[in-house]
Design a protein around this motif. Structure first.
Motif, mmCIF file in Angstrom:
data_model
loop_
_atom_site.group_PDB
_atom_site.id
_atom_site.type_symbol
_atom_site.label_atom_id
_atom_site.label_comp_id
_atom_site.label_asym_id
_atom_site.label_seq_id
_atom_site.Cartn_x
_atom_site.Cartn_y
_atom_site.Cartn_z
ATOM 1 N N ALA B 494 -6.374 6.276 -6.067
ATOM 2 C CA ALA B 494 -5.758 4.953 -6.229
ATOM 3 C C ALA B 494 -4.475 4.871 -5.409
ATOM 4 C CB ALA B 494 -5.465 4.698 -7.710
ATOM 5 N N ALA B 495 -3.689 5.932 -5.447
ATOM 6 C CA ALA B 495 -2.425 5.942 -4.693
ATOM 7 C C ALA B 495 -2.698 5.840 -3.194
ATOM 8 C CB ALA B 495 -1.647 7.223 -5.011
ATOM 9 N N ILE B 496 -3.722 6.554 -2.746
ATOM 10 C CA ILE B 496 -4.048 6.526 -1.299
ATOM 11 C C ILE B 496 -4.511 5.136 -0.902
ATOM 12 C CG2 ILE B 496 -5.624 7.425 0.469
ATOM 13 C CD1 ILE B 496 -5.702 10.037 -1.248
ATOM 14 N N GLN B 497 -5.415 4.580 -1.700
ATOM 15 C CA GLN B 497 -5.971 3.275 -1.342
ATOM 16 C C GLN B 497 -4.917 2.177 -1.416
ATOM 17 O OE1 GLN B 497 -9.289 3.346 -4.075
ATOM 18 N NE2 GLN B 497 -10.742 3.817 -2.402
ATOM 19 N N ALA B 498 -3.933 2.362 -2.301
ATOM 20 C CA ALA B 498 -2.892 1.346 -2.454
ATOM 21 C C ALA B 498 -1.814 1.449 -1.370
ATOM 22 C CB ALA B 498 -2.237 1.488 -3.831
ATOM 23 N N GLN B 499 -1.800 2.582 -0.692
ATOM 24 C CA GLN B 499 -0.737 2.810 0.291
ATOM 25 C C GLN B 499 -0.941 1.913 1.520
ATOM 26 O OE1 GLN B 499 1.794 4.849 -0.408
ATOM 27 N NE2 GLN B 499 2.798 4.231 1.492
ATOM 28 N N PRO B 500 0.039 1.108 1.896
ATOM 29 C CA PRO B 500 -0.113 0.277 3.093
ATOM 30 C C PRO B 500 -0.358 1.181 4.313
ATOM 31 C CG PRO B 500 1.807 -0.395 1.849
ATOM 32 C CD PRO B 500 1.327 0.868 1.218
ATOM 33 N N GLY B 501 -1.301 0.800 5.135
ATOM 34 C CA GLY B 501 -1.620 1.590 6.342
ATOM 35 C C GLY B 501 -2.913 2.363 6.204
ATOM 36 N N THR B 502 -3.439 2.461 4.974
ATOM 37 C CA THR B 502 -4.692 3.191 4.791
ATOM 38 C C THR B 502 -5.852 2.364 5.349
ATOM 39 O OG1 THR B 502 -3.858 4.238 2.791
ATOM 40 C CG2 THR B 502 -6.252 4.232 3.097
ATOM 41 N N SER B 503 -6.628 3.005 6.205
ATOM 42 C CA SER B 503 -7.785 2.310 6.766
ATOM 43 C C SER B 503 -9.069 2.757 6.077
ATOM 44 C CB SER B 503 -7.883 2.603 8.269
ATOM 45 O OG SER B 503 -9.101 2.141 8.788
ATOM 46 N N ALA B 504 -9.224 4.084 5.927
ATOM 47 C CA ALA B 504 -10.431 4.615 5.278
ATOM 48 C C ALA B 504 -10.074 5.928 4.621
ATOM 49 C CB ALA B 504 -11.536 4.826 6.308
ATOM 50 N N VAL B 505 -10.826 6.270 3.604
ATOM 51 C CA VAL B 505 -10.573 7.540 2.919
ATOM 52 C C VAL B 505 -11.880 8.094 2.356
ATOM 53 C CG1 VAL B 505 -9.988 6.362 0.746
ATOM 54 C CG2 VAL B 505 -9.197 8.705 1.121
ATOM 55 N N PHE B 506 -12.012 9.399 2.458
ATOM 56 C CA PHE B 506 -13.094 10.055 1.717
ATOM 57 C C PHE B 506 -12.569 11.367 1.151
ATOM 58 C CE2 PHE B 506 -13.627 11.813 5.999
ATOM 59 C CZ PHE B 506 -13.803 13.163 5.759
ATOM 60 N N GLY B 507 -13.246 11.845 0.124
ATOM 61 C CA GLY B 507 -12.816 13.092 -0.489
ATOM 62 C C GLY B 507 -13.868 14.177 -0.325
ATOM 63 N N THR B 508 -13.448 15.398 -0.491
ATOM 64 C CA THR B 508 -14.402 16.504 -0.481
ATOM 65 C C THR B 508 -14.177 17.371 -1.710
ATOM 66 O OG1 THR B 508 -12.927 17.900 0.825
ATOM 67 C CG2 THR B 508 -14.574 16.644 2.045
ATOM 68 N N ALA B 509 -15.292 17.764 -2.294
ATOM 69 C CA ALA B 509 -15.242 18.734 -3.388
ATOM 70 C C ALA B 509 -15.911 20.008 -2.891
ATOM 71 C CB ALA B 509 -15.989 18.176 -4.592
ATOM 72 N N TYR B 627 4.044 7.254 6.932
ATOM 73 C CA TYR B 627 2.977 7.035 5.947
ATOM 74 C C TYR B 627 2.922 8.219 4.980
ATOM 75 C CZ TYR B 627 -1.751 6.550 4.023
ATOM 76 O OH TYR B 627 -2.829 6.463 3.182
ATOM 77 N N THR B 628 2.988 9.412 5.553
ATOM 78 C CA THR B 628 2.888 10.628 4.732
ATOM 79 C C THR B 628 4.053 10.715 3.753
ATOM 80 O OG1 THR B 628 1.784 11.701 6.563
ATOM 81 C CG2 THR B 628 2.631 13.135 4.837
ATOM 82 N N ASP B 629 5.246 10.392 4.249
ATOM 83 C CA ASP B 629 6.416 10.440 3.373
ATOM 84 C C ASP B 629 6.250 9.477 2.193
ATOM 85 O OD1 ASP B 629 7.544 12.327 4.957
ATOM 86 O OD2 ASP B 629 8.833 10.918 6.073
ATOM 87 N N ALA B 630 5.825 8.250 2.532
ATOM 88 C CA ALA B 630 5.656 7.238 1.495
ATOM 89 C C ALA B 630 4.559 7.647 0.514
ATOM 90 C CB ALA B 630 5.318 5.895 2.147
ATOM 91 N N LEU B 631 3.466 8.196 1.058
ATOM 92 C CA LEU B 631 2.345 8.587 0.196
ATOM 93 C C LEU B 631 2.746 9.741 -0.732
ATOM 94 C CD1 LEU B 631 -0.589 8.148 -0.587
ATOM 95 C CD2 LEU B 631 -1.257 9.697 1.266
ATOM 96 N N ASN B 632 3.540 10.667 -0.184
ATOM 97 C CA ASN B 632 3.982 11.795 -1.015
ATOM 98 C C ASN B 632 4.804 11.311 -2.203
ATOM 99 O OD1 ASN B 632 2.850 14.191 -0.133
ATOM 100 N ND2 ASN B 632 4.217 14.267 1.649
ATOM 101 N N THR B 633 5.597 10.255 -1.984
ATOM 102 C CA THR B 633 6.375 9.680 -3.089
ATOM 103 C C THR B 633 5.424 9.111 -4.147
ATOM 104 O OG1 THR B 633 8.076 9.112 -1.482
ATOM 105 C CG2 THR B 633 8.204 8.025 -3.635
ATOM 106 N N ALA B 634 4.393 8.397 -3.631
ATOM 107 C CA ALA B 634 3.441 7.786 -4.568
ATOM 108 C C ALA B 634 2.608 8.836 -5.284
ATOM 109 C CB ALA B 634 2.527 6.831 -3.803
#
Lengths: 246, 793
Positions: B494-509, B627-634
């Motif tokens: 949710a934090a990643i998707q809400a972060q302005p600048g995110t275009s696409a995301v996928f996860g790996t398990a 972006y990374t700095d902002a995302l780390n805060t979130a």
């Protein structure tokens, strides 16, 4: 008063092993003179020639040629000096075997940046004058000794040098070829070419030179005028053939 | 001192440059050869010895217990060609949990184990070496394999398999890697898990892959149809054991051959040059009474003295280098201590000296045969007539005369020019090859990372193996337990998707499964979301589409004997899942025993599988750092952290390969440059009188340098033009061979590294190398006093 072409003052030359080749030699050559430097083997005559040509530097003393202090020149300066002021004729011709006669002759001009067409025209005139035009496209190895030395003379005259230096020019030739070269030098001298001739051949010196300088053990032993040789002023009008050489 | 030695000594003293060049060329050849030879021997010897001593299995076949009985399988051991067999042994693939004495970090769990029921360690095939404790003698006893990937088990520790407690009573190693552990035959039946039979075979003919394939076909044909569910040949096991050193062999062989070629060329050229320019000296020697044999001997010794010195130094350097590489490889063989085999040193030194002697002899023979009278007369002038046509053409070129004089020069000495072209060619080949190899290694390194702009790593328990580097190309060879994320996945996403600048995301398990045909576990990267943009490279086939499909690295396909389009059965937490292979991935993860699939594929067995890594693509123009700095805060409340880039670190092995390549290339370039220098020195000495004449006529030092440099320009160009394609060819030969040694197949993008922008400098490298080699003699020619040059005979 006319400025001398060569002014050697108190020149000495010692080699690295300390052996003295020249000792306190002074010599002046005026324009139009033909000077024979005579001496036995190892007397220092070739060393004197090398100093005048800027091929070597004196250990002491000065060498001025055509108004240029040759003994102070660096390698590049000496090269430029030689190409502009000096023509050299060697005992063993020193032609480049992989170049044609014509290409050998144009070489000094091309080193100065003269255009190829201008150089070839001048070379053609010289070869024609010296009677070897028919060999222009031949390689030196196919010519007789006399013909090769004529090519060497043509090459030496290519840049209209103030001074022609000849080191034993007949030393490697048979008598007939030697006589050819002797005649050629004489003709050049009649044209007013300043010549310094290094030889151990007394007959050649007397035939070609107006003055003979004898060197013994690195010192000038005598410096005498020749009566037999023709002086430019005394010579008949320059022949058509040699006139173009100037 | 004999006349011969005195002559040789003076020859060595007179020709210092040539002497140095021979020594360096020999050193280079020997260094690379000792390195390559030592690694070849060391990488093969321990496995071969252990395999022979333990009667290793040529083929291990896994059968489905539901489709075949022990009696039916016993019939397969009587097939023609089978010389020995062991089994059938009952197997059980289980999911163990740590018991008493075995503490794992929180969140970690053990890999699945393939346990084999064997009454004894010995037998006609696969005699297991007991390293500690004793063999399993009753229920509840386990002998753990020292090669088990899940954890380093020791005697006394306990595992739980379902309701059964297993105590480790011994630690052993199978050279054929047939199991993760051994229990009694009865215990194997009662453990549960996925039941099967294991049969171990030795054959009369099993030396090549084709032999093994035929053997495999013969024995499985004798079993009930469909009973054989997997197999593994001894060549695959061996490749897995020797890959860390085997990886070096192809490129060391290439460099060794280049070095040897250079040695032969330079030694031949130096001795031929010495003979050619010393013709007058030879004539004098013969005139005073030396026999042809003595003259040949003198030149032979003259070449062998520096070659011997270079060879010895090269052997020392090769040993030092091999020692450094082998010390790392020792871990592969456990207790084995690897060192350079003395006979490799002896063989390489003797071989190189013989080669040098042969080359020198051939060149020196000319000196022996030279007629005295000709030698005295000819001196060292090139034969009249050579190169005149070239000169005629050159002087007509609209170039300064010093340049045209030089351009025609190579044609006056064609043999020497050819040797110079060859030296430049070999140097260019080395540079081109090294560039290609380095670029390929670089791309392999890049392929280990995704193309994501930002990677988000879930909070992991202390000590857990984890990212970065858990991407598809991760080279970690040991999946030491499966790390489960402890962060809040939903909150992270949710934090990643809400972060302005995110275009696409996928996860790996990340999890592990068992697969038929493999021993140990298969590492699975399960994707949550569309990962098709992630930049994961495929060798063949296509990326998976949804559940039930997967892409697999070459190692998995080889081990399981499957191809694209086949369906394999994997075991995940006791559940058998069928997965269709849609593509061959380029991945070094878990030594290639891996699968990349959609998380939905494993849903039946692991419905709660959650991502431990997220890969984020940013919108165009977004600053990754900001972006990374902002995302780390979130992300702070979740304990996760974001990093720029696609994850993955530099492989130590690739760094070693890169360094070794650079070192050997520099050595080859230096030797090639010295080869040119040597030839130009000879040539300049030969024509010093001509240069003297030109200088007497007014050629300046700069023009003299131009003449000498021009004399190698065409040579450099020819060597460069010919060397680049050979270097490219060599890269296309060696890099796939290296990959093969590592059990990999390469995507075309990793191999095709030469673009027009790269090729042009490589082509110009030839002339540059030639000009650098000629610079010193050119300066020497320019500085030579004209009067001295004119007097030179």
């Amino acid at each position: 008063m006319t400025e001398p072409v060569i002014q050697v003052s108190g020149a000495s030359k010692e080699f690295d092993d300390g052996q003295a080749a020249l000792r306190e030699v002074s010599l002046t050559v005026a324009p139009g003179e033909a000077v024979a430097v005579l001496g036995p083997s190892g007397s220092g005559k070739s060393t004197l020639l090398n100093l005048v040509a800027g091929l070597d530097r004196p250990s002491r003393g000065t060498v001025t040629v055509a108004g240029i202090r040759v003994d102070t020149l660096n390698e590049a300066g000496a090269a430029r000096f030689r190409r502009q002021k000096i023509g050299m004729v060697f005992q063993f011709f020193n032609l480049l075997d992989d170049l044609t006669v014509l290409d050998n002759v144009v070489l000094p001009a091309e080193l100065t940046g003269t255009s190829r067409s201008v150089a070839r025209r001048r070379a053609g005139e010289l070869l024609d004058t010296l009677g070897i035009a028919k060999h222009a496209r031949a390689y030196p190895g196919r010519l007789s000794g006399g013909e090769r030395q004529r090519v060497a003379v043509a090459r030496a005259l290519m840049n209209r040098p103030a001074l022609l230096l000849a080191d034993e020019p007949t030393g490697a030739l048979d008598s007939a070829s030697g006589a050819e070269v002797e005649g050629l030098l004489n003709e050049l001298h009649q044209e007013g070419q300043t010549i310094v001739l290094v030889t151990h051949d007394l007959a050649l010196a007397e035939a070609c030179a107006t003055r003979t300088v004898r060197i013994v053990d690195g010192r000038i032993a005598s410096d005498t005028l020749n009566s037999a040789a023709m002086t430019p002023s005394a010579a008949p009008a320059a022949s058509k053939s040699t006139a173009v050489a100037r | 001192m004999s006349t011969l030695l005195r002559l040789a000594r003076t020859g060595v003293g007179r020709r210092r440059v040539q002497t140095l060049v021979i020594a360096l060329a020999s050193m280079m050849a020997v260094t690379a050869s000792v390195l390559g030879g030592s690694l070849l021997v060391a990488s093969n010897a321990p496995f071969d010895h252990a395999f022979a001593r333990g009667h290793g299995a040529h083929l291990t076949v896994q059968y489905d217990a539901a489709k075949a009985t022990a009696d039916q399988l016993a019939a397969t051991t009587r097939v023609t060609g089978v010389t020995a067999a062991a089994g059938p042994f009952r197997t059980a693939t289980v999911d163990p949990a740590p018991g008493a004495g075995l503490d794992l970090p929180a969140g970690m769990k053990l890999s699945p184990m393939r346990l084999v029921g064997r009454a004894e360690a010995g037998g006609p095939v696969d005699q297991v070496s007991l390293l500690a404790g004793h063999w399993a003698a009753g229920p509840g006893q386990l002998v753990a394999s020292a090669d088990y990937s899940g954890a380093q088990l020791t005697v006394g520790q306990q595992l739980r398999v379902g309701a059964t407690e297993l105590t480790v009573v011994g630690v052993a190693r199978s050279v054929s890697a047939t199991a993760d552990g051994w229990v009694t035959p009865d215990q194997a039946v009662t453990l549960g898990g996925v039941p099967g039979w294991q049969l171990l075979y030795r054959f009369a003919q099993a030396g090549a892959g084709a032999d093994l394939a035929a053997d495999r076909a013969a024995v499985t044909a004798a079993a009930p149809a469909g009973a054989a569910v997997g197999s593994r040949g001894w060549l695959d096991v061996k490749a897995g054991n020797t890959k860390s050193t085997g990886l070096f062999l192809p490129f060391l062989t290439a460099f060794g051959l280049l070095g040897l070629g250079m040695s032969v060329l330079i030694v031949g050229n130096v001795v031929a040059g010495a003979v050619g320019s010393g013709t007058r000296r030879i004539g004098i020697l013969k005139a005073i009474g030396l026999t042809p044999a003595q003259v040949v001997g003198a030149y032979l010794v003259q070449a062998l003295v520096p070659a011997a010195a270079g060879t010895l130094v090269g052997a020392v350097l090769g040993n030092v280098g091999a020692g450094a590489v082998l010390s790392g490889a020792e871990q592969v063989y456990g207790t084995s201590s690897l060192s350079v085999a003395p006979w490799v040193d002896a063989a390489v030194v003797a071989g190189t000296l013989l080669l040098v002697a042969g080359t020198a002899f051939a060149a020196a023979l000319r000196a022996g045969r030279l007629r005295t009278v000709e030698a005295l007369a000819v001196g060292r002038t090139p034969k009249a007539g050579r190169g005149r046509a070239a000169t005629r053409i050159a002087v007509r070129l609209p170039l300064p005369r010093p340049v045209t004089l030089g351009l025609a020069r190579p044609f006056a000495r064609p043999a020497r020019s050819l040797a110079m072209v060859s030296a430049v060619l070999l140097g260019t080949v080395a540079v081109t090859f090294a560039f290609g190899l380095g670029s390929s290694l670089q791309r392999i390194q890049q392929a280990k990372q995704s193309t994501a702009d930002v990677t988000v790593i879930g909070a992991l328990p202390p000590g857990a193996a984890g990212p970065p580097g858990s991407g598809p190309g991760n080279s970690s060879g040991n999946v030491a337990g499966n790390a489960t994320r402890s962060g809040d996945t939903a909150a992270m996403l949710a934090a990643i998707q809400a972060q302005p600048g995110t275009s696409a995301v996928f996860g790996t398990a990340h999890t592990e499964v068992g697969a038929v045909g493999t021993t140990g576990s298969v590492a699975v990267t399960a994707f949550l979301g569309d990962a098709s943009w992630g930049g994961f490279q495929l060798v063949a086939g296509r990326w998976f589409h949804g559940a039930g499909e997967a892409v697999a690295p070459t190692g998995f396909l080889t081990a399981t004997g499957t191809r694209i389009g086949d369906t394999v059965t994997v075991t995940d937490h006791g559940q058998q899942l069928r997965v269709r292979i849609s593509g061959e991935a380029f991945s070094t993860q878990n030594d290639g025993l891996a699968l990349l699939t959609d998380a939905a594929t494993l849903a039946a067995a692991e419905p709660d599988l959650e991502a431990d890594l997220f890969y984020v693509a940013l919108k165009h123009g977004t600053d990754p750092d900001a972006y990374t700095d902002a995302l780390n805060t979130a992300l702070a409340p979740t304990g996760a952290r974001a990093e720029t880039g696609g994850g993955g670190g530099a492989s130590q092995l690739l760094i070693v390969l890169d360094s070794l390549t650079a070192l050997l290339t520099l050595m080859l370039i230096a030797v090639a440059g010295l080869g040119v220098l040597n030839a130009v020195v000879l040539d300049t000495r030969d024509r010093v009188r001509d240069l003297g004449v030109a200088k007497a006529l007014g050629m300046t030092p700069r023009q003299t340098v131009a003449t000498v440099l021009a004399s190698v320009a065409l040579i450099g160009l020819a060597g460069g033009v010919a060397g680049v394609p050979v270097g490219v060819w060599l890269q296309h030969l060696v890099v796939p061979a290296m990959a093969h040694s590592a059990g990999l197949r390469l995507p075309p993008a990793i191999l095709s590294v030469y673009g027009p922008v790269d090729l042009l400098p490589l082509l110009l490298g030839g002339p540059l190398l030639a000009l650098l080699g000629a610079l010193l003699p050119a300066t020497w020619a320019a500085r030579t006093r004209t009067a001295v040059a004119l007097r030179t005979e």
